[in-house]
Design a protein around this motif. Structure first.
Motif, PDB file in Angstrom:
ATOM      1  N   ASP A  49     -34.960  96.889 -37.719  1.00  0.00           N
ATOM      2  CA  ASP A  49     -34.246  95.807 -38.383  1.00  0.00           C
ATOM      3  C   ASP A  49     -33.314  95.089 -37.391  1.00  0.00           C
ATOM      4  O   ASP A  49     -32.549  95.763 -36.681  1.00  0.00           O
ATOM      5  CB  ASP A  49     -33.428  96.376 -39.551  1.00  0.00           C
ATOM      6  N   THR A 206     -29.517  95.409 -42.404  1.00  0.00           N
ATOM      7  CA  THR A 206     -28.712  94.197 -42.297  1.00  0.00           C
ATOM      8  C   THR A 206     -29.300  93.101 -43.183  1.00  0.00           C
ATOM      9  O   THR A 206     -30.422  93.204 -43.681  1.00  0.00           O
ATOM     10  CB  THR A 206     -28.664  93.707 -40.846  1.00  0.00           C
ATOM     11  N   GLU A 207     -28.540  92.051 -43.359  1.00  0.00           N
ATOM     12  CA  GLU A 207     -29.033  90.912 -44.133  1.00  0.00           C
ATOM     13  C   GLU A 207     -30.098  90.171 -43.333  1.00  0.00           C
ATOM     14  O   GLU A 207     -30.041  90.087 -42.104  1.00  0.00           O
ATOM     15  CB  GLU A 207     -27.877  89.967 -44.466  1.00  0.00           C
ATOM     16  N   THR A 209     -32.167  87.510 -41.426  1.00  0.00           N
ATOM     17  CA  THR A 209     -31.701  86.409 -40.596  1.00  0.00           C
ATOM     18  C   THR A 209     -32.304  85.088 -41.054  1.00  0.00           C
ATOM     19  O   THR A 209     -33.284  85.047 -41.816  1.00  0.00           O
ATOM     20  CB  THR A 209     -32.077  86.662 -39.131  1.00  0.00           C
ATOM     21  N   THR A 228     -26.336  92.521 -47.896  1.00  0.00           N
ATOM     22  CA  THR A 228     -26.210  93.547 -46.867  1.00  0.00           C
ATOM     23  C   THR A 228     -25.827  94.866 -47.508  1.00  0.00           C
ATOM     24  O   THR A 228     -24.907  94.935 -48.315  1.00  0.00           O
ATOM     25  CB  THR A 228     -25.139  93.149 -45.838  1.00  0.00           C
ATOM     26  N   TYR A 230     -24.563  98.638 -46.671  1.00  0.00           N
ATOM     27  CA  TYR A 230     -23.987  99.489 -45.631  1.00  0.00           C
ATOM     28  C   TYR A 230     -23.702 100.867 -46.208  1.00  0.00           C
ATOM     29  O   TYR A 230     -23.496 101.046 -47.405  1.00  0.00           O
ATOM     30  CB  TYR A 230     -22.684  98.898 -45.085  1.00  0.00           C
TER      31      TYR A 230
END
Length: 299
Positions: A49, A206-207, A209, A228, A230
């Motif tokens: 990712d 992660t978000e 792109t 996102t 975490y």
């Protein structure tokens, strides 16, 4: 009428000489950041990712850029390999733990397997990508190679080595008897180091792109995430919005305890007044006269 091999060789010589020499260069448009190790299972896949994306830049011998529309990318490929963080050792293979010889569990047995441990792939997924002519998130057209399902079995810090090859050009050169001193690889590039975490230490995906979203809108199968996610780790602390303190409104003049106490006092006074009225109405007429006479006698 069949064409002889000598005619084919002459034709390939003509095609090769008529084509201007091309200079190929690779650049990593989207760097990998992290991944969760997928282990040694057959079905467990944890993609890197964000998905690594490589762009091909083509120019002539004098440095003039060649437009993407003028490049035949039908048989162009890029291969991805797993390397160490310092780019000195290849890490594409790893020993399978299940193949390591172990001693028998008997009380007096000393028999061990004599078979050598077997190796398996450390980089899983499709390690080769074909070329796609796509527009990036800025609307610029380019030739891209996308690796959306690569995963790593073991924990550690690695880099990816991308190697470009034009298969069609190799076929033309092989038919003409031409040998390239550089071999089949026309360009190479390394990615930035990325970290592969264990399941307990992985901080989350992660978000997606802007580049991944732009490619997904053009039909490329890339998983898109809107939020996102975490997870707290030993070395990283995340902020939980549910634990944030909300400032109180300035319009509240009294604390909650004071307001509740005043309400209780008012309730007590009202209940006392009601009891007195209720007691007065409960007296009979004779009792009322007796009370009045006693009050007059005292006066």
């Amino acid at each position: 009428m069949a064409i002889s091999s000598s005619s084919d060789r002459h034709l390939s010589h003509f095609v090769l000489e008529s084509l201007p020499p091309m200079i190929y260069r690779l650049e990593v448009s989207q760097q990998p950041i992290r991944a969760r190790m997928c282990g040694f299972g057959d079905k467990d896949r944890r993609p890197i990712d964000p998905p690594p994306v490589v762009r091909l830049l083509v120019s002539t011998a004098d440095g003039t850029p060649v437009p993407e529309s003028s490049v035949d990318h039908s048989m162009m490929i890029v291969h991805a390999g797993l390397w160490s963080e310092n780019r000195t050792e290849e890490r594409s293979l790893v020993i399978n733990p299940s193949s390591i010889p172990t001693q028998s569990t008997g009380p007096s047995s000393t028999v061990m397997s004599l078979n050598a441990p077997s190796c398996t792939r450390n980089l899983m997924g499709h390690c080769t990508s074909s070329a796609y002519v796509l527009n990036n998130n800025l609307g610029q057209q380019g030739i891209y190679f996308i690796f959306q399902d690569l995963s790593v079995r073991t924990e550690g810090t690695f880099t990816l080595k991308f190697s470009f090859c034009d298969v069609k050009g190799l076929l033309v050169r092989s038919l003409s008897g031409y040998t390239n001193s550089r071999g089949s690889v026309a360009a190479e590039v390394y990615s930035a180091p990325f970290k592969v975490y264990s399941a307990k230490k992985f901080p989350g995906m992660t978000e997606s792109t802007a580049l991944s979203k732009a490619f997904a809108k053009q039909g490329i199968k890339i998983p898109i995430r809107k939020e996102t996610r975490y997870r707290k780790t030993n070395n990283e602390e995340t902020r939980d919005p549910t634990n944030e303190e909300v400032p109180e409104s300035s319009s509240s003049a009294l604390p909650t305890s004071t307001i509740s106490d005043s309400k209780v006092s008012e309730t007590t006074v009202e209940s006392t007044g009601n009891d007195e009225k209720r007691n007065h109405h409960d007296l009979s007429d004779d009792d009322t006269d007796t009370v009045r006479d006693s009050e007059e006698g005292k006066a």
